[in-house]
Design a protein around this motif. Sequence first.
Motif, PDB file in Angstrom:
ATOM      1  N   LEU A  17       0.808  -1.216   0.000  1.00 51.15           N
ATOM      2  CA  LEU A  17       0.000   0.000   0.000  1.00 51.15           C
ATOM      3  C   LEU A  17       0.840   1.264   0.000  1.00 51.15           C
ATOM      4  O   LEU A  17       0.721   2.110  -0.882  1.00 51.15           O
ATOM      5  N   GLY A  18       1.693   1.417   1.009  1.00 51.25           N
ATOM      6  CA  GLY A  18       2.514   2.608   1.067  1.00 51.25           C
ATOM      7  C   GLY A  18       2.773   3.080   2.477  1.00 51.25           C
ATOM      8  O   GLY A  18       2.229   2.553   3.452  1.00 51.25           O
ATOM      9  N   THR A  19       3.602   4.100   2.590  1.00 54.07           N
ATOM     10  CA  THR A  19       4.023   4.618   3.881  1.00 54.07           C
ATOM     11  C   THR A  19       4.573   6.016   3.685  1.00 54.07           C
ATOM     12  O   THR A  19       5.091   6.341   2.610  1.00 54.07           O
ATOM     13  N   PRO A  20       4.461   6.869   4.690  1.00 55.98           N
ATOM     14  CA  PRO A  20       5.091   8.188   4.571  1.00 55.98           C
ATOM     15  C   PRO A  20       6.609   8.068   4.588  1.00 55.98           C
ATOM     16  O   PRO A  20       7.161   7.051   4.999  1.00 55.98           O
ATOM     17  N   ASP A  21       7.283   9.117   4.158  1.00 59.07           N
ATOM     18  CA  ASP A  21       8.741   9.116   4.122  1.00 59.07           C
ATOM     19  C   ASP A  21       9.355   9.270   5.506  1.00 59.07           C
ATOM     20  O   ASP A  21      10.509   8.888   5.727  1.00 59.07           O
ATOM     21  N   ALA A  22       8.596   9.841   6.421  1.00 60.84           N
ATOM     22  CA  ALA A  22       9.096  10.067   7.775  1.00 60.84           C
ATOM     23  C   ALA A  22       7.896  10.186   8.721  1.00 60.84           C
ATOM     24  O   ALA A  22       6.775  10.471   8.284  1.00 60.84           O
ATOM     25  N   PRO A  23       8.123   9.983  10.023  1.00 61.01           N
ATOM     26  CA  PRO A  23       7.022  10.092  10.989  1.00 61.01           C
ATOM     27  C   PRO A  23       6.779  11.532  11.416  1.00 61.01           C
ATOM     28  O   PRO A  23       6.767  11.857  12.602  1.00 61.01           O
ATOM     29  N   THR A  24       6.590  12.402  10.431  1.00 62.65           N
ATOM     30  CA  THR A  24       6.341  13.819  10.694  1.00 62.65           C
ATOM     31  C   THR A  24       5.007  14.225  10.111  1.00 62.65           C
ATOM     32  O   THR A  24       4.505  13.594   9.176  1.00 62.65           O
ATOM     33  N   ALA A  25       4.450  15.289  10.633  1.00 58.16           N
ATOM     34  CA  ALA A  25       3.139  15.740  10.166  1.00 58.16           C
ATOM     35  C   ALA A  25       3.159  16.100   8.688  1.00 58.16           C
ATOM     36  O   ALA A  25       2.211  15.788   7.948  1.00 58.16           O
ATOM     37  N   SER A  26       4.229  16.745   8.227  1.00 58.55           N
ATOM     38  CA  SER A  26       4.291  17.148   6.820  1.00 58.55           C
ATOM     39  C   SER A  26       4.396  15.933   5.899  1.00 58.55           C
ATOM     40  O   SER A  26       3.731  15.875   4.854  1.00 58.55           O
ATOM     41  N   ALA A  27       5.230  14.954   6.274  1.00 60.81           N
ATOM     42  CA  ALA A  27       5.369  13.751   5.454  1.00 60.81           C
ATOM     43  C   ALA A  27       4.089  12.931   5.455  1.00 60.81           C
ATOM     44  O   ALA A  27       3.668  12.401   4.415  1.00 60.81           O
ATOM     45  N   VAL A  28       3.454  12.816   6.608  1.00 60.03           N
ATOM     46  CA  VAL A  28       2.194  12.076   6.698  1.00 60.03           C
ATOM     47  C   VAL A  28       1.113  12.783   5.898  1.00 60.03           C
ATOM     48  O   VAL A  28       0.286  12.132   5.239  1.00 60.03           O
ATOM     49  N   ARG A  29       1.104  14.097   5.924  1.00 53.21           N
ATOM     50  CA  ARG A  29       0.104  14.844   5.159  1.00 53.21           C
ATOM     51  C   ARG A  29       0.248  14.566   3.661  1.00 53.21           C
ATOM     52  O   ARG A  29      -0.760  14.343   2.974  1.00 53.21           O
ATOM     53  N   ARG A  30       1.482  14.562   3.151  1.00 54.05           N
ATOM     54  CA  ARG A  30       1.692  14.253   1.731  1.00 54.05           C
ATOM     55  C   ARG A  30       1.190  12.850   1.408  1.00 54.05           C
ATOM     56  O   ARG A  30       0.539  12.632   0.373  1.00 54.05           O
ATOM     57  N   TYR A  31       1.507  11.912   2.283  1.00 60.39           N
ATOM     58  CA  TYR A  31       1.103  10.521   2.057  1.00 60.39           C
ATOM     59  C   TYR A  31      -0.420  10.374   2.107  1.00 60.39           C
ATOM     60  O   TYR A  31      -1.031   9.762   1.217  1.00 60.39           O
ATOM     61  N   LEU A  32      -1.033  10.928   3.127  1.00 60.57           N
ATOM     62  CA  LEU A  32      -2.486  10.811   3.262  1.00 60.57           C
ATOM     63  C   LEU A  32      -3.217  11.492   2.112  1.00 60.57           C
ATOM     64  O   LEU A  32      -4.255  11.004   1.650  1.00 60.57           O
ATOM     65  N   LYS A  33      -2.680  12.608   1.633  1.00 66.72           N
ATOM     66  CA  LYS A  33      -3.335  13.293   0.520  1.00 66.72           C
ATOM     67  C   LYS A  33      -3.331  12.429  -0.730  1.00 66.72           C
ATOM     68  O   LYS A  33      -4.344  12.331  -1.439  1.00 66.72           O
ATOM     69  N   GLN A  34      -2.217  11.769  -1.017  1.00 67.93           N
ATOM     70  CA  GLN A  34      -2.150  10.878  -2.168  1.00 67.93           C
ATOM     71  C   GLN A  34      -3.091   9.690  -1.990  1.00 67.93           C
ATOM     72  O   GLN A  34      -3.845   9.327  -2.899  1.00 67.93           O
ATOM     73  N   PHE A  35      -3.068   9.102  -0.813  1.00 70.17           N
ATOM     74  CA  PHE A  35      -3.896   7.930  -0.517  1.00 70.17           C
ATOM     75  C   PHE A  35      -5.385   8.264  -0.593  1.00 70.17           C
ATOM     76  O   PHE A  35      -6.169   7.586  -1.274  1.00 70.17           O
TER      77      PHE A  35
END
Length: 331
Positions: A17-35
């Motif tokens: 499925l996928g994962t953010p690049d880092a455990p940070t709010a900005s990285a998670v935001r990019r990942y969640l937006k794509q997902f």
Amino acid sequence: MELKLKHEAYGVLLVNLGTPDAPTASAVRRYLKQFLSDRRVVDVPRAIWWPVLNGIILPIRSPKVAKAYASIWEEDSPLRSIGQQQAEQLASRLIMDQGLDCPVELAMTYGQPSIPDGIANLMNKGVKRIVVLPLYPQYSATTTGSVADAIANALRDIRHIPEIRMVPHYYDHHQYIKGLAGSVKMYWAQHGQPEKLMMSFHGIPQRYARLGDPYPDHCEATAKAVAKELNLRDDQWIQTYQSRFGREPWLQPYTDKTLEALPDKGVRSIDVICPAFASDCLETLEEIAEENRDIFMEAGGQQYRYIPALNAAPCHARLMSSLVSEQLKGW
């Protein structure tokens, strides 16, 4: 990226499925937006969904999800690090089992390493025939269907596209069932058997199933096959669904609500496995192993244990090798 086709060869694209690049709010935001922008995951009309996603969900959920990722993060995301191990083991097993020396690339539907990069890497190694192995035992349009979309999108910019075959599912494959049951037997041999085994699958909205998604049928078939392989009575196991999101009804029974109610029904010890997950990740290591443990124990439970996914176990590599070899027949 420039592609160099050298000679006809086979390659494998292992997809999760996928994962953010880092455990940070900005990285998670990019990942969640794509997902959450994937129409197969959320099919709400864009005019309604975009303001909700960008104005409410991403600002509120990103910091919370980042905190959860931080609790399980080591040198990298567990999903990505385990995936790399799986890719390496699959390449070795293909040589051992099939005499096939071919490259195996890990890719993610969302985040990195991406599906387009995975295909490009394989083609740069001379691959012209690619077996795509989505690590989703049970088919759903929200998972395997999204992989198919991503593959098609990645091929649009390639002039000389490779031949593609994809494993659609393996929810009832005998090696998969035996692998799951074997992991449970091994765990019980070391730690003892509880009163009940819970098989918790990732959920989808009930509406998706009504529209034709076979996912709940696949989950039920997997759970029954594992219970049979373990020789469990009907009162010794239960199937549930986790990780619901939003307000509409999802597949039931819900994992958290079931765990909350079991102690009042006399169940004091339970083990949980997650057969829909080929690799441990946020939904197993944090949601199941931590959050749901707290729910069960606070409701009066006395013993709660999570049995890990197959991850990089030898039986898992053998299963993946068999799934690839079945796709290679007659090719």
